[in-house]
Motif scaffolding. Structure first.
Motif, short mmCIF file in Angstrom:
data_model
loop_
_atom_site.label_atom_id
_atom_site.label_comp_id
_atom_site.label_asym_id
_atom_site.label_seq_id
_atom_site.Cartn_x
_atom_site.Cartn_y
_atom_site.Cartn_z
N ARG A 78 9.16 -33.12 43.43
CA ARG A 78 9.50 -33.94 42.27
C ARG A 78 8.46 -33.88 41.16
N SER A 79 7.63 -32.86 41.18
CA SER A 79 6.63 -32.71 40.13
C SER A 79 7.32 -32.52 38.78
N ASP A 80 6.96 -33.37 37.84
CA ASP A 80 7.48 -33.25 36.49
C ASP A 80 6.42 -33.77 35.52
N GLY A 81 6.77 -33.90 34.28
CA GLY A 81 5.81 -34.34 33.28
C GLY A 81 5.20 -35.69 33.61
N LEU A 82 6.00 -36.61 34.15
CA LEU A 82 5.50 -37.95 34.47
C LEU A 82 4.47 -37.92 35.58
N THR A 83 4.78 -37.20 36.65
CA THR A 83 3.83 -37.13 37.77
C THR A 83 2.59 -36.33 37.39
N GLN A 84 2.77 -35.30 36.59
CA GLN A 84 1.62 -34.50 36.16
C GLN A 84 0.69 -35.30 35.26
N TRP A 85 1.26 -36.04 34.32
CA TRP A 85 0.43 -36.90 33.47
C TRP A 85 -0.25 -37.97 34.31
N GLY A 86 0.49 -38.56 35.25
CA GLY A 86 -0.08 -39.61 36.09
C GLY A 86 -1.27 -39.10 36.89
N ALA A 87 -1.12 -37.94 37.50
CA ALA A 87 -2.22 -37.37 38.29
C ALA A 87 -3.43 -37.07 37.41
N ILE A 89 -4.20 -38.42 34.47
CA ILE A 89 -4.80 -39.67 33.98
C ILE A 89 -5.67 -40.29 35.06
N TRP A 90 -5.13 -40.39 36.30
CA TRP A 90 -5.94 -40.97 37.38
C TRP A 90 -7.20 -40.16 37.59
N ALA A 117 -5.24 -46.90 36.88
CA ALA A 117 -4.10 -47.56 37.53
C ALA A 117 -2.79 -47.16 36.86
N ILE A 118 -2.81 -46.96 35.56
CA ILE A 118 -1.62 -46.48 34.86
C ILE A 118 -1.24 -45.10 35.40
#
Length: 129
Positions: A78-87, A89-90, A117-118
């Motif tokens: 399920r890697s996509d822009g949201l998960t990539q940005w999240g990783a 950012i963390w 946390a975001i």
């Protein structure tokens, strides 16, 4: 290899950095000989040692969540822009958090923690939904 998995691998260096800083400051405060003892009768740490201990503990509190989410993202495909940005950012916020814990700027550390946390939240949303 996904960005999330790449950052998970590099997070081992991040974890090692937290451990290195904490253990180095501890040894500077208590001494190398004391660090090799069972530490049954330990005095209170100085300000810097206490901060190093808290920074490491705080990192470890979120690290397990990052590991779980990064692995879930990879296994689910399920890697996509949201998960990539999240990783990302963390990961980068946790790098910034370590020095922020030692800089005496009001709310800096808390702001950096909130940003990390975001990142976890974005990872969760991306993989869960």
């Amino acid at each position: 290899m996904s960005i999330e998995l790449t950052l998970l691998i590099w997070s081992a260096v991040l974890a090692g950095s937290y451990l290195f800083v904490q253990s180095t400051i501890y040894r500077l405060d208590y001494g190398i000989v004391h660090a090799g003892t069972p530490r049954d009768d330990e005095r209170a740490p100085n300000k810097w040692t206490a901060r190093g201990n808290r920074a490491l503990r705080n990192f470890l509190e979120t690290y397990a969540v990052f590991i779980a989410l990064a692995v879930a993202t990879e296994l689910s495909g399920r890697s996509d822009g949201l998960t990539q940005w999240g990783a990302q950012i963390w990961f980068w916020a946790r790098w910034a958090y370590l020095p922020a814990y030692f800089i005496e700027v009001t709310f800096l550390r808390s702001t950096v923690w909130f940003i990390s946390a975001i990142g976890l939240f974005l990872l969760f949303i991306g993989v869960a939904f």
